[in-house]
Design a protein around this motif. Structure first.
Motif, PDB file in Angstrom:
ATOM      1  N   GLU A 234       0.831  -1.203   0.000  1.00  0.00           N
ATOM      2  CA  GLU A 234       0.000   0.000   0.000  1.00  0.00           C
ATOM      3  C   GLU A 234       0.868   1.256   0.000  1.00  0.00           C
ATOM      4  O   GLU A 234       0.564   2.249  -0.683  1.00  0.00           O
ATOM      5  CB  GLU A 234      -0.937   0.004   1.208  1.00  0.00           C
ATOM      6  CG  GLU A 234      -2.025  -1.046   1.173  1.00  0.00           C
ATOM      7  CD  GLU A 234      -1.542  -2.453   1.503  1.00  0.00           C
ATOM      8  OE1 GLU A 234      -2.268  -3.413   1.208  1.00  0.00           O
ATOM      9  OE2 GLU A 234      -0.419  -2.588   2.051  1.00  0.00           O
ATOM     10  N   LEU A 235       1.948   1.213   0.767  1.00  0.00           N
ATOM     11  CA  LEU A 235       2.870   2.344   0.792  1.00  0.00           C
ATOM     12  C   LEU A 235       3.537   2.508  -0.574  1.00  0.00           C
ATOM     13  O   LEU A 235       3.666   3.630  -1.077  1.00  0.00           O
ATOM     14  CB  LEU A 235       3.941   2.135   1.866  1.00  0.00           C
ATOM     15  CG  LEU A 235       4.981   3.245   1.999  1.00  0.00           C
ATOM     16  CD1 LEU A 235       4.344   4.513   2.540  1.00  0.00           C
ATOM     17  CD2 LEU A 235       6.134   2.807   2.894  1.00  0.00           C
ATOM     18  N   ALA A 236       3.942   1.392  -1.175  1.00  0.00           N
ATOM     19  CA  ALA A 236       4.557   1.449  -2.496  1.00  0.00           C
ATOM     20  C   ALA A 236       3.593   2.053  -3.513  1.00  0.00           C
ATOM     21  O   ALA A 236       3.994   2.842  -4.370  1.00  0.00           O
ATOM     22  CB  ALA A 236       4.980   0.047  -2.937  1.00  0.00           C
ATOM     23  N   ALA A 237       2.325   1.710  -3.406  1.00  0.00           N
ATOM     24  CA  ALA A 237       1.337   2.250  -4.330  1.00  0.00           C
ATOM     25  C   ALA A 237       1.166   3.755  -4.145  1.00  0.00           C
ATOM     26  O   ALA A 237       0.921   4.482  -5.115  1.00  0.00           O
ATOM     27  CB  ALA A 237       0.002   1.541  -4.136  1.00  0.00           C
ATOM     28  N   LEU A 238       1.288   4.225  -2.907  1.00  0.00           N
ATOM     29  CA  LEU A 238       1.225   5.663  -2.661  1.00  0.00           C
ATOM     30  C   LEU A 238       2.397   6.378  -3.326  1.00  0.00           C
ATOM     31  O   LEU A 238       2.249   7.506  -3.819  1.00  0.00           O
ATOM     32  CB  LEU A 238       1.251   5.949  -1.153  1.00  0.00           C
ATOM     33  CG  LEU A 238      -0.061   5.847  -0.383  1.00  0.00           C
ATOM     34  CD1 LEU A 238       0.204   6.068   1.107  1.00  0.00           C
ATOM     35  CD2 LEU A 238      -1.082   6.853  -0.897  1.00  0.00           C
ATOM     36  N   LEU A 239       3.542   5.703  -3.332  1.00  0.00           N
ATOM     37  CA  LEU A 239       4.735   6.307  -3.919  1.00  0.00           C
ATOM     38  C   LEU A 239       4.681   6.270  -5.438  1.00  0.00           C
ATOM     39  O   LEU A 239       4.821   7.292  -6.110  1.00  0.00           O
ATOM     40  CB  LEU A 239       5.982   5.578  -3.419  1.00  0.00           C
ATOM     41  CG  LEU A 239       6.325   5.801  -1.938  1.00  0.00           C
ATOM     42  CD1 LEU A 239       7.351   4.767  -1.470  1.00  0.00           C
ATOM     43  CD2 LEU A 239       6.876   7.207  -1.725  1.00  0.00           C
ATOM     44  N   ARG A 240       4.509   5.093  -5.998  1.00  0.00           N
ATOM     45  CA  ARG A 240       4.455   4.956  -7.452  1.00  0.00           C
ATOM     46  C   ARG A 240       3.864   3.591  -7.805  1.00  0.00           C
ATOM     47  O   ARG A 240       4.494   2.553  -7.534  1.00  0.00           O
ATOM     48  CB  ARG A 240       5.855   5.087  -8.061  1.00  0.00           C
ATOM     49  CG  ARG A 240       5.932   4.915  -9.563  1.00  0.00           C
ATOM     50  CD  ARG A 240       5.090   5.921 -10.338  1.00  0.00           C
ATOM     51  NE  ARG A 240       5.327   7.306  -9.963  1.00  0.00           N
ATOM     52  CZ  ARG A 240       6.364   8.047 -10.366  1.00  0.00           C
ATOM     53  NH1 ARG A 240       7.264   7.527 -11.167  1.00  0.00           N
ATOM     54  NH2 ARG A 240       6.473   9.308  -9.982  1.00  0.00           N
ATOM     55  N   GLY A 241       2.681   3.574  -8.352  1.00  0.00           N
ATOM     56  CA  GLY A 241       2.048   2.328  -8.738  1.00  0.00           C
ATOM     57  C   GLY A 241       2.848   1.584  -9.790  1.00  0.00           C
ATOM     58  O   GLY A 241       3.508   2.193 -10.635  1.00  0.00           O
ATOM     59  N   GLY A 242       2.788   0.254  -9.724  1.00  0.00           N
ATOM     60  CA  GLY A 242       3.468  -0.578 -10.704  1.00  0.00           C
ATOM     61  C   GLY A 242       4.870  -0.978 -10.328  1.00  0.00           C
ATOM     62  O   GLY A 242       5.493  -1.778 -11.030  1.00  0.00           O
ATOM     63  N   LEU A 243       5.384  -0.442  -9.225  1.00  0.00           N
ATOM     64  CA  LEU A 243       6.716  -0.810  -8.758  1.00  0.00           C
ATOM     65  C   LEU A 243       6.615  -1.705  -7.530  1.00  0.00           C
ATOM     66  O   LEU A 243       5.649  -1.634  -6.773  1.00  0.00           O
ATOM     67  CB  LEU A 243       7.528   0.442  -8.392  1.00  0.00           C
ATOM     68  CG  LEU A 243       7.863   1.425  -9.515  1.00  0.00           C
ATOM     69  CD1 LEU A 243       8.678   2.592  -8.968  1.00  0.00           C
ATOM     70  CD2 LEU A 243       8.607   0.739 -10.652  1.00  0.00           C
ATOM     71  N   SER A 244       7.625  -2.536  -7.343  1.00  0.00           N
ATOM     72  CA  SER A 244       7.689  -3.329  -6.120  1.00  0.00           C
ATOM     73  C   SER A 244       7.951  -2.400  -4.938  1.00  0.00           C
ATOM     74  O   SER A 244       8.307  -1.221  -5.102  1.00  0.00           O
ATOM     75  CB  SER A 244       8.800  -4.372  -6.220  1.00  0.00           C
ATOM     76  OG  SER A 244      10.072  -3.736  -6.180  1.00  0.00           O
ATOM     77  N   THR A 245       7.812  -2.931  -3.740  1.00  0.00           N
ATOM     78  CA  THR A 245       8.063  -2.120  -2.545  1.00  0.00           C
ATOM     79  C   THR A 245       9.490  -1.603  -2.532  1.00  0.00           C
ATOM     80  O   THR A 245       9.738  -0.422  -2.260  1.00  0.00           O
ATOM     81  CB  THR A 245       7.788  -2.944  -1.275  1.00  0.00           C
ATOM     82  OG1 THR A 245       6.448  -3.451  -1.321  1.00  0.00           O
ATOM     83  CG2 THR A 245       7.945  -2.091  -0.022  1.00  0.00           C
ATOM     84  N   ALA A 246      10.445  -2.478  -2.827  1.00  0.00           N
ATOM     85  CA  ALA A 246      11.848  -2.059  -2.839  1.00  0.00           C
ATOM     86  C   ALA A 246      12.087  -0.990  -3.903  1.00  0.00           C
ATOM     87  O   ALA A 246      12.779   0.005  -3.654  1.00  0.00           O
ATOM     88  CB  ALA A 246      12.754  -3.264  -3.079  1.00  0.00           C
ATOM     89  N   ASP A 294       4.064  11.818   6.052  1.00  0.00           N
ATOM     90  CA  ASP A 294       3.024  12.100   7.040  1.00  0.00           C
ATOM     91  C   ASP A 294       2.371  10.810   7.523  1.00  0.00           C
ATOM     92  O   ASP A 294       2.033  10.666   8.705  1.00  0.00           O
ATOM     93  CB  ASP A 294       1.960  13.019   6.442  1.00  0.00           C
ATOM     94  CG  ASP A 294       2.441  14.451   6.277  1.00  0.00           C
ATOM     95  OD1 ASP A 294       3.458  14.797   6.916  1.00  0.00           O
ATOM     96  OD2 ASP A 294       1.811  15.206   5.513  1.00  0.00           O
ATOM     97  N   VAL A 295       2.190   9.862   6.601  1.00  0.00           N
ATOM     98  CA  VAL A 295       1.614   8.575   6.974  1.00  0.00           C
ATOM     99  C   VAL A 295       2.550   7.814   7.903  1.00  0.00           C
ATOM    100  O   VAL A 295       2.117   7.191   8.890  1.00  0.00           O
ATOM    101  CB  VAL A 295       1.318   7.726   5.715  1.00  0.00           C
ATOM    102  CG1 VAL A 295       0.955   6.299   6.089  1.00  0.00           C
ATOM    103  CG2 VAL A 295       0.197   8.368   4.918  1.00  0.00           C
ATOM    104  N   LEU A 296       3.846   7.886   7.625  1.00  0.00           N
ATOM    105  CA  LEU A 296       4.824   7.130   8.422  1.00  0.00           C
ATOM    106  C   LEU A 296       5.111   7.764   9.764  1.00  0.00           C
ATOM    107  O   LEU A 296       5.441   7.069  10.732  1.00  0.00           O
ATOM    108  CB  LEU A 296       6.133   7.008   7.635  1.00  0.00           C
ATOM    109  CG  LEU A 296       6.099   6.160   6.377  1.00  0.00           C
ATOM    110  CD1 LEU A 296       7.439   6.260   5.645  1.00  0.00           C
ATOM    111  CD2 LEU A 296       5.802   4.709   6.719  1.00  0.00           C
TER     112      LEU A 296
END
Length: 302
Positions: A234-246, A294-296
């Motif tokens: 979910e955090l990865a999706a907030l950053l940039r969809g389509g990428l893995s968490t790393a 802010d979420v973190l």
């Protein structure tokens, strides 16, 4: 603009093969230190560097490894038992040794490594840094190094120095504002997020260094490899969809305003290719980074 991906070697496994693959895949920069790999980093990397003479190299001065102690003591540049030194004689000796071990007559950047390990009061540390800077200015004048800088983990957050102070000390050491201190290295990630948060507010060491035209090298972008396990899809999706968490966490560090290089210890071809794919994406907008921080924030330890 997304920062350049560079190979960091602190936590790297299989260093020669990783460097060989990264260089063939287009990496333009490697960051290392004589104390990495139990004091064998330079010797392990030198054969690959010989095959890639255009690869930019940064290394460090400060830690006295067990492998180097006997030679340093014999040379009279440290006393037995000393594990960290910025004494000008040691700086000169280690600079020569770095070039010899890496097989390079000229090193692109040399960092003073973790000044916080001196355990000195800031005023005393500033005196030590000024003297070390003077020796590095001499190394630059001799053509042995291109630029120098300070690589730190806690130096800025513990208020041991600021970019403004480093700039002033280097100018005093050089006798001119046109000195060769042109880089800083510090951790930039979503866990140790102080530098990132400050940069988004156009303040702090990254913004101050960037405003001076200095290079900013982001270390530990994945927090020593722990961040992909700490973050969520979910955090990865907030950053940039389509990428893995790393990949998303790496792109977050590379999107920090003012960062010029992101140092990643990618040991396998698959990890390196995934990192290159991530940094080929457009930078994450500042507003999205602020939202994630802010979420973190409520979940960070005190």
């Amino acid at each position: 603009m997304t920062a350049q991906l560079a190979l960091g070697t602190y936590r790297l496994r299989h260093a020669p093969s990783a460097l060989s693959y990264a260089a063939s895949a287009g990496v333009g920069w490697i960051d290392t230190a004589p104390n990495y790999f139990h004091g064998q980093a330079h010797n392990l990397l030198a054969p690959v560097l010989a095959d890639h003479p255009r690869l930019g190299v940064a290394t460090k001065i400060g830690f006295v490894t067990a492998a180097a102690e006997e030679a340093a003591v014999t040379a009279g540049v440290v006393h037995p038992g000393i594990r960290h030194s910025f004494d000008p004689a040691y700086v000169r000796w280690q600079s020569d040794r770095n070039r010899a071990e890496l097989g390079r007559e000229h090193l692109d950047t040399v960092f003073l490594h973790n000044p916080e390990h001196t355990a000195l009061h800031p005023q005393a540390l500033h005196y030590v840094l000024r003297a070390a800077f003077a020796e590095l200015e001499a190394e630059a004048a001799a053509g042995h190094i291109g630029t120098y800088g300070v690589a730190t983990w806690h130096g800025f957050t513990e208020h041991l120095f600021t970019v403004e102070i480093l700039d002033r000390l280097a100018a005093e050491a050089a006798g001119t504002a046109a000195h060769h201190l042109r880089a800083i290295q510090l951790p930039v990630n979503l866990v140790l997020d102080t530098a990132l948060t400050q940069a988004l507010a156009q303040s702090g060491p990254i913004a101050e260094a960037s405003a001076r035209g200095w290079a900013v090298h982001a270390s530990a972008p994945l927090h020593g490899g722990e961040l992909p396990d700490l973050a969520t899809p979910e955090l990865a999706a907030l950053l940039r969809g389509g990428l893995s968490t790393a990949q998303a966490c790496l792109l977050a560090a590379a999107s920090c305003p003012g960062v010029s290089k992101v140092l990643l210890s990618a040991s396998t071809a698959a990890h390196w290719d995934a990192a290159r794919t991530a940094l080929a994406a457009p930078p994450i907008p500042a507003d999205a980074l602020r939202k994630v921080l802010d979420v973190l924030a409520p979940h960070e330890p005190c």
